[in-house]
Design an enzyme around this catalytic site. Structure first.
Site, mmCIF file in Angstrom:
data_model
loop_
_atom_site.group_PDB
_atom_site.id
_atom_site.type_symbol
_atom_site.label_atom_id
_atom_site.label_comp_id
_atom_site.label_asym_id
_atom_site.label_seq_id
_atom_site.Cartn_x
_atom_site.Cartn_y
_atom_site.Cartn_z
ATOM 1 C CG ASN A 288 41.035 -19.270 4.316
ATOM 2 O OD1 ASN A 288 40.477 -18.627 3.428
ATOM 3 N ND2 ASN A 288 40.532 -19.406 5.544
ATOM 4 C CD1 TRP A 289 45.355 -16.365 -0.157
ATOM 5 C CD2 TRP A 289 44.466 -15.650 -2.100
ATOM 6 N NE1 TRP A 289 46.299 -16.510 -1.140
ATOM 7 C CE2 TRP A 289 45.790 -16.074 -2.341
ATOM 8 C CE3 TRP A 289 43.701 -15.164 -3.161
ATOM 9 C CZ2 TRP A 289 46.368 -16.022 -3.600
ATOM 10 C CZ3 TRP A 289 44.280 -15.109 -4.418
ATOM 11 C CH2 TRP A 289 45.606 -15.544 -4.637
ATOM 12 C CE LYS A 290 41.854 -16.719 7.676
ATOM 13 N NZ LYS A 290 42.070 -16.599 9.103
ATOM 14 C CG HIS B 99 37.668 -20.783 8.481
ATOM 15 N ND1 HIS B 99 37.685 -19.736 9.379
ATOM 16 C CD2 HIS B 99 38.966 -21.048 8.171
ATOM 17 C CE1 HIS B 99 38.960 -19.391 9.597
ATOM 18 N NE2 HIS B 99 39.746 -20.159 8.871
ATOM 19 C CD GLU C 28 38.587 -16.187 10.000
ATOM 20 O OE1 GLU C 28 38.420 -16.100 8.762
ATOM 21 O OE2 GLU C 28 39.720 -16.170 10.526
ATOM 22 C CD GLU D 250 42.192 -23.220 10.107
ATOM 23 O OE1 GLU D 250 43.193 -22.878 9.470
ATOM 24 O OE2 GLU D 250 41.098 -22.629 10.018
ATOM 25 N N GLY E 294 45.408 -16.016 13.369
ATOM 26 C CA GLY E 294 45.631 -14.583 13.211
ATOM 27 C C GLY E 294 46.219 -13.919 14.441
ATOM 28 C CB SER F 30 49.978 -18.205 13.940
ATOM 29 O OG SER F 30 48.996 -17.248 14.334
ATOM 30 N N GLY G 73 46.658 -18.920 6.687
ATOM 31 C CA GLY G 73 45.916 -17.691 6.431
ATOM 32 C C GLY G 73 46.863 -16.591 5.972
ATOM 33 N N GLY G 74 47.236 -15.708 6.897
ATOM 34 C CA GLY G 74 48.010 -14.507 6.572
ATOM 35 C C GLY G 74 49.229 -14.754 5.688
#
Ligand code: 13P
Length: 257
Positions: A13-15, A99, A101, A171, A177, A217, A238-239
């Site tokens: 997921n590149w956000k 998600h 966020e 999640e 993150g 993470s 994510g990251g």
């Protein structure tokens, strides 16, 4: 993980990261690293603006493309929104829904998750439905109650047949993150709870087939321990999905590095 029953899914997921040029650089970098048949379904969720280019570059190397969100209506006066049919038109096969966020910052509720889920299924998209508790909820001992509510309301009104394409991503918000990954045991506990819950509301067979991803993470050095858990069928990253080498290392979690 039960590879006979459930093919692993490694999704990135590149956000709100990456331009079209950066998307092209990512696919150029990862192509030689994931060449050939894979033991896992590989998915990337870029921002809307890079979807079409990602579809073009992902198709020849077997990477499926996902949206990060959608609107539940087919079309209409909904400024700024994008429908399931538009995502299909752009070549998406998957979409994230709910998600944390979106829930935290953009007013996503279990009710809107349910509407989006039905719209995605109706258009033939594979939904990746995200659930998970906040730190305060975990510390208050409410993890299972939160997951129960998110699943009951988010998945409401689905037949077993309608449910079958769905992927669920667990999640925990406190692990996203933060570098604070859930231990494999904590993740397994939540995944077993989710599978059991789906067994009760949809059917035991649907629960056995359901792929449940862990997110929060995930890195190349913790993926193997997570994937060793029986109810963990993949990861939503994510990251670490922004870097082609790190993401490819996660995809190839079964190989000695
Ligand atoms: P991080 O891997 O950066 O913690 O993000 C997880 C996530 O939110 C994926 O959807």
């Amino acid at each position: 993980m039960n590879p006979q029953l459930r093919k692993p899914v490694i999704a990135g997921n590149w956000k709100m990261y990456k331009t079209i040029a950066e998307t092209e650089a990512f696919f150029t970098g990862i192509a030689p690293l994931v060449a050939g048949p894979s033991h896992a379904d590989i998915v990337i969720a870029p921002p809307f603006t890079a979807l079409r280019r990602a579809v073009e570059l992902g198709a020849p190397i077997g990477i499926g493309i996902s949206a990060q969100d959608l609107h539940w209506e087919k079309e209409g006066a909904f400024t700024g929104e994008i429908s399931a049919a538009m995502l299909r038109d752009a070549g998406c096969r998957y979409t994230l829904i709910g998600h944390s966020e979106r829930r935290q910052f953009f007013g996503e509720t279990d009710q809107s998750v349910n509407k989006k889920l039905k719209a995605a299924l109706g258009a033939g998209l594979i939904p990746i439905v995200c659930v998970g508790e906040t730190l305060a909820e975990r510390e208050a001992g409410q993890t299972e109650a939160v997951l129960d509510r998110q699943l009951t309301q988010g998945l409401a009104g689905l037949t077993e047949a309608a449910f079958s394409p769905i992927i669920i991503a667990y999640e925990p918000v406190w692990a996203i993150g933060t570098g604070r990954t859930a231990t494999p045991e904590i993740a397994q506990q939540a995944h077993a709870f989710i599978r059991n819950r789906v067994g009760g509301t949809i059917s035991p067979a649907a629960a056995q087939r359901l792929r449940i991803l862990y997110g929060g993470s995930v890195k190349p050095d913790n993926i193997a321990g997570l994937m060793a858990q029986p109810d963990l069928d993949g990861a939503l990253v994510g990251g670490a999905s922004l870097d082609p080498h790190a993401f490819a290392d996660i995809v190839r979690f079964d190989r000695k590095r």
